[in-house]
Design a protein around this motif. Structure first.
Motif, PDB file in Angstrom:
ATOM      1  N   GLU A 125       0.840  -1.198   0.000  1.00 23.82           N
ATOM      2  CA  GLU A 125       0.000   0.000   0.000  1.00 23.82           C
ATOM      3  C   GLU A 125       0.878   1.253   0.000  1.00 23.82           C
ATOM      4  OE1 GLU A 125      -3.455   0.163   2.383  1.00 23.82           O
ATOM      5  OE2 GLU A 125      -3.884   1.827   1.000  1.00 23.82           O
ATOM      6  N   GLN A 126       1.897   1.183   0.882  1.00 22.97           N
ATOM      7  CA  GLN A 126       2.832   2.310   0.990  1.00 22.97           C
ATOM      8  C   GLN A 126       3.494   2.595  -0.353  1.00 22.97           C
ATOM      9  OE1 GLN A 126       5.975   1.427   3.697  1.00 22.97           O
ATOM     10  NE2 GLN A 126       5.103   2.767   5.275  1.00 22.97           N
ATOM     11  N   ARG A 127       3.901   1.513  -1.011  1.00 14.39           N
ATOM     12  CA  ARG A 127       4.636   1.678  -2.278  1.00 14.39           C
ATOM     13  C   ARG A 127       3.707   1.671  -3.480  1.00 14.39           C
ATOM     14  NH1 ARG A 127       9.685  -2.218  -1.231  1.00 14.39           N
ATOM     15  NH2 ARG A 127       9.943  -1.925  -3.464  1.00 14.39           N
ATOM     16  N   ARG A 128       2.425   1.750  -3.209  1.00 11.98           N
ATOM     17  CA  ARG A 128       1.401   1.850  -4.265  1.00 11.98           C
ATOM     18  C   ARG A 128       1.502   0.705  -5.281  1.00 11.98           C
ATOM     19  NH1 ARG A 128      -0.260   7.434  -5.803  1.00 11.98           N
ATOM     20  NH2 ARG A 128      -0.626   8.419  -3.811  1.00 11.98           N
ATOM     21  N   ILE A 129       1.716  -0.478  -4.757  1.00 17.51           N
ATOM     22  CA  ILE A 129       1.777  -1.647  -5.647  1.00 17.51           C
ATOM     23  C   ILE A 129       0.427  -2.354  -5.571  1.00 17.51           C
ATOM     24  CG2 ILE A 129       2.903  -3.881  -6.087  1.00 17.51           C
ATOM     25  CD1 ILE A 129       5.370  -2.634  -4.597  1.00 17.51           C
ATOM     26  N   PRO A 130      -0.266  -2.550  -6.676  1.00 23.06           N
ATOM     27  CA  PRO A 130      -1.566  -3.226  -6.612  1.00 23.06           C
ATOM     28  C   PRO A 130      -1.441  -4.689  -6.159  1.00 23.06           C
ATOM     29  CG  PRO A 130      -0.950  -2.789  -8.892  1.00 23.06           C
ATOM     30  CD  PRO A 130       0.090  -2.145  -8.040  1.00 23.06           C
ATOM     31  N   VAL A 131      -2.445  -5.125  -5.436  1.00 23.20           N
ATOM     32  CA  VAL A 131      -2.442  -6.501  -4.919  1.00 23.20           C
ATOM     33  C   VAL A 131      -3.718  -7.191  -5.404  1.00 23.20           C
ATOM     34  CG1 VAL A 131      -2.497  -7.938  -2.849  1.00 23.20           C
ATOM     35  CG2 VAL A 131      -1.150  -5.840  -2.852  1.00 23.20           C
ATOM     36  N   LEU A 132      -3.570  -8.382  -5.899  1.00 26.39           N
ATOM     37  CA  LEU A 132      -4.746  -9.144  -6.316  1.00 26.39           C
ATOM     38  C   LEU A 132      -4.900 -10.324  -5.358  1.00 26.39           C
ATOM     39  CD1 LEU A 132      -6.955  -9.354  -8.386  1.00 26.39           C
ATOM     40  CD2 LEU A 132      -5.398 -10.515  -9.928  1.00 26.39           C
ATOM     41  N   ASP A 133      -5.994 -10.290  -4.601  1.00 20.58           N
ATOM     42  CA  ASP A 133      -6.191 -11.365  -3.611  1.00 20.58           C
ATOM     43  C   ASP A 133      -6.936 -12.527  -4.246  1.00 20.58           C
ATOM     44  OD1 ASP A 133      -6.796 -13.036  -1.574  1.00 20.58           O
ATOM     45  OD2 ASP A 133      -7.884 -11.572  -0.366  1.00 20.58           O
ATOM     46  N   PHE A 134      -6.197 -13.563  -4.441  1.00 15.93           N
ATOM     47  CA  PHE A 134      -6.658 -14.785  -5.046  1.00 15.93           C
ATOM     48  C   PHE A 134      -7.769 -15.433  -4.207  1.00 15.93           C
ATOM     49  CE2 PHE A 134      -4.026 -18.217  -7.355  1.00 15.93           C
ATOM     50  CZ  PHE A 134      -4.983 -18.268  -8.325  1.00 15.93           C
ATOM     51  N   GLY A 135      -7.513 -15.500  -2.871  1.00 12.42           N
ATOM     52  CA  GLY A 135      -8.458 -16.144  -1.942  1.00 12.42           C
ATOM     53  C   GLY A 135      -9.767 -15.396  -1.897  1.00 12.42           C
ATOM     54  N   ALA A 136      -9.692 -14.048  -1.832  1.00 10.96           N
ATOM     55  CA  ALA A 136     -10.910 -13.249  -1.772  1.00 10.96           C
ATOM     56  C   ALA A 136     -11.708 -13.454  -3.036  1.00 10.96           C
ATOM     57  CB  ALA A 136     -10.575 -11.780  -1.597  1.00 10.96           C
TER      58      ALA A 136
END
Ligand code: ADP
Length: 662
Positions: free
Chosen positions: A620-631
């Protein structure tokens, strides 16, 4: 004096001394307030006065010539006779006795008789003289008091409640018998002390007693404390002590009264109950943890199986024969069913363990219905079933519910209405205020209906009411889950069903007390798809150049890693770095600047959750998108589809996030 003397009536003639004494005796004898009787040495009445007659109810004529024994209570004759004989014999002096006469009317009258000996001038005993006081009233009061004391003792004994009194001027105490019994102190002690009580108090509770006592006195409040007693044989008893103190004007305590109740049985039952509850809770927690872990462990390889099946289906690896296609479909159907079952069991366990978080807010039912319909349309179309949602004429009030759970509830009812419908049937959804304060969503189908004799099993987990033999897919958990969710949201679920005509399932949920539109505008918009994916972090939409597309994938399951590696092979110019853990991802991030992090946040292991949280924070700090596979998978489930990982969709989502498309 003389004048006065003149007025006073004088006897006609002066009396001799003996005449005067005689007259005095007569006056005293007849007008005495106490009964007087003379009798001979046999106890036969010779003379009785008016008061004696009054006490016994007989006339003087009826008494004279009769023995005292004839009017004395049979139980008191012997003692009276013996004492009289001793008096006559000179072996004892005058005596006083409390005894009973039987009145002429038959009633018993208690008297106190004092018997003396009248003597002749030469000193020889001559007559017995009895002076009798009526003490009936006193005796009856005493008897009543004794009876009441006995009753109190019995009551204290039965209720195991003892009483005490403390006189604070000298700290003297009165304890009821039961207090000795509760403290198991043999016999009764005349001057019980606090120390005697304290001997029995459990050493660990002594300070508490002192503190409670001091507080009660300081605040002039009643004393109320349950504490332990420790018996000499190490047994523990529980007592509930309640007391009240009265005070002098200057605040000095004067007197305390109170009760001590033996509450050991109740306390032991409470302790046993608490222990049973705690062990049930801990068993439930263990069950939950087991289910959560098992579900994760099963879901991961299952998703790999389904992912491979999807990849085969795309024919990327080569064309498929019709038979192979058919087998593939079976693999996917079976896999999805398993996934759905795992997810449902996990949900049910979560609700049972009270581990389900709800976000209750004012919701527009029609919006939730509208959002859910597209998810079910394909299923309806496959069975040629028409879905119809009745639009209310006037605006509906908002209902109070958890949006995601309400959609889950609605989708469960809707998918049942389609599954158990006839081919080409119809499903009607209505929404209306049917009872005050509640809004009802009804789902009516034209299906097979539910046999009355099986309706009792409807909400029982895993019960399919015979549907298992009809080749209709299902797990038998949907309705029990739905009911629990509805009740958790403060609502009710019900149904009506006619065999071969159809069923109507309805859900009543509380009204929020607002008019539609007001709150709806305040709510965040619901994304049409991709809801389970973590919201794209800032910068995720910014277009980046092809060289910068670096994917960091956090996964410890080799089957999954291979699946994603192969799937990503379909997107050109993407480099993939795979790490086992979130910690390693943090290390990897120091040397690479990933365009996207792909991670499964559904793993319930608390240690891993913690490091994942750190990873997400850094991302979040480094503004890197995250894709949550489990969600992704979880939300697919709550949206009712029960879909496993959807490779084509995952790929397009990755493409979207790293800026290849959309
Ligand atoms: P599942 O559909 O997975 O079997 P549910 O808990 O949703 O499980 O439903 C339990 C059973 O109740 C179903 O197996 C079916 O026999 C019956 N049932 C549920 N909904 C309907 C309906 N609309 N019409 C007829 N039967 C139904």
């Amino acid at each position: 004096m003389k004048q006065a003397d003149k007025k006073r009536p004088h006897p006609a003639a002066p009396m001799s001394e003996s005449e005067e004494s005689d007259s005095l005796f007569h006056a005293v004898f007849n007008q005495s307030g106490v009964g007087i009787c003379y009798s001979d040495f046999e106890g036969v009445f010779i003379r009785v006065n008016a008061r004696f007659c009054e006490i016994t109810g007989y006339t003087a004529e009826e008494l004279v010539g009769h023995s005292f024994a004839e009017i004395t209570h049979p139980d008191d004759i012997a003692i009276d006779a013996r004492l009289g004989d001793e008096l006559i014999a000179g072996t004892r002096g005058p005596y006083t006795l409390e005894k009973r006469y039987i009145r002429k009317s038959g009633e018993i009258v208690w008297v106190r008789i004092t018997v003396t000996l009248a003597r002749k001038p030469d000193g020889t005993p001559y007559r017995l003289v009895g002076v009798i006081e009526d003490i009936n009233h006193m005796m009856l009061t005493e008897q009543a008091l004794r009876a009441s004391e006995t009753r109190l003792r019995q009551a204290q004994n039965i209720a195991r409640i003892a009483s005490y009194e403390i006189d604070h001027r000298d700290e003297s105490r009165i304890w009821s018998e039961e207090l000795f019994a509760i403290l198991e102190i043999e016999g009764t002690v005349d001057n019980p002390t606090f120390e005697l009580f304290e001997q029995r108090v459990h050493p660990q509770d002594r300070a508490l007693i002192q503190k409670t006592n001091a507080e009660a006195i300081a605040n002039r409040a009643p004393y109320d404390l349950t504490h332990r007693l420790l018996m000499p044989d190490e047994r523990i008893k529980y007592v509930e002590v309640r007391g009240q103190t009265s005070y002098a004007d200057d605040g000095t305590p004067l007197r305390s009264v109170g009760t001590v109740q033996d509450v050991t049985n109740r306390k032991l039952a409470e302790i046993a109950l608490r222990q049973a509850k705690e062990s049930a809770e801990s068993a439930n927690r263990a069950k939950m943890d087991f289910l959560a872990n098992m579900s994760h462990e099963l879901r991961t390889p299952l998703n790999a199986i389904l992912g491979y099946a999807q990849m085969l289906e795309t024919e990327h690896a080569g064309p498929l024969q019709p038979k192979q296609r058919e087998y593939l479909r079976d693999i996917m159907t079976g896999g999805r069913h398993l996934l759905e079952l795992i997810q449902d069991i996990l949900e049910l366990a979560k609700i049972d363990a009270g581990r389900i978080g709800l976000k209750i807010e004012p919701i527009d039912a029609l919006t939730v219905i509208g959002d859910a319909l597209p998810l079910i349309e394909r299923m309806a179309a496959a069975r040629a079933i028409t879905l119809h949602v009745a639009r209310p004429v006037t605006a509906l009030p908002l209902m109070l519910a958890d949006r995601v759970r309400l959609r889950q509830v609605f989708l469960n009812l809707l998918s049942n209405a389609i599954k158990y419908n006839k081919l080409g049937g119809r499903v009607d959804v209505t929404c209306a205020e049917t009872r005050p304060g509640f809004l009802r969503i009804s789902v009516r189908d034209t299906g097979i209906g539910i046999k009355p004799e099986r309706q009792a099993e409807l909400f029982v987990p895993f019960s399919r009411l015979g549907a298992e033999s009809m080749a209709i897919e299902g797990t038998g958990i949907g309705l029990s889950l739905t009911k629990k969710l509805v009740e958790l949201m403060g609502g009710r679920i019900g149904y009506q069903s006619v065999v071969e005509e159809g069923s109507t399932f309805w859900v009543d949920l509380p009204i929020a007390g607002q008019v539609r539109g007001q709150a709806a505008s305040a709510e965040p918009p619901i994304p049409a798809h991709g809801e389970g994916l973590q919201p794209a972090r800032a910068g995720s939409n910014s277009r980046i150049t092809r060289e910068e597309r670096r994917l960091l994938y956090v996964e410890d399951n080799p089957a999954y890693v291979r699946l994603i590696e192969r799937a990503l092979g379909q997107i050109p110019a993407v480099s993939l770095t795979t790490v086992h853990t979130a910690e390693l991802a943090l290390v990897a991030m120091r040397s690479m600047a990933p365009s996207l992090i792909l991670i499964d946040c559904g793993d319930p292991d608390p240690l891993r959750q913690e490091s994942r949280r750190r990873l997400l924070a850094v991302a979040e700090q480094r503004r890197i998108p995250v894709l949550d596979f489990g969600a992704n998978q979880a939300s697919e489930r709550t949206s009712g589809g029960g879909e496993p990982v959807d490779i084509p969709r995952l790929l397009s989502e990755i493409e979207r996030r790293i800026g290849i498309s959309g």
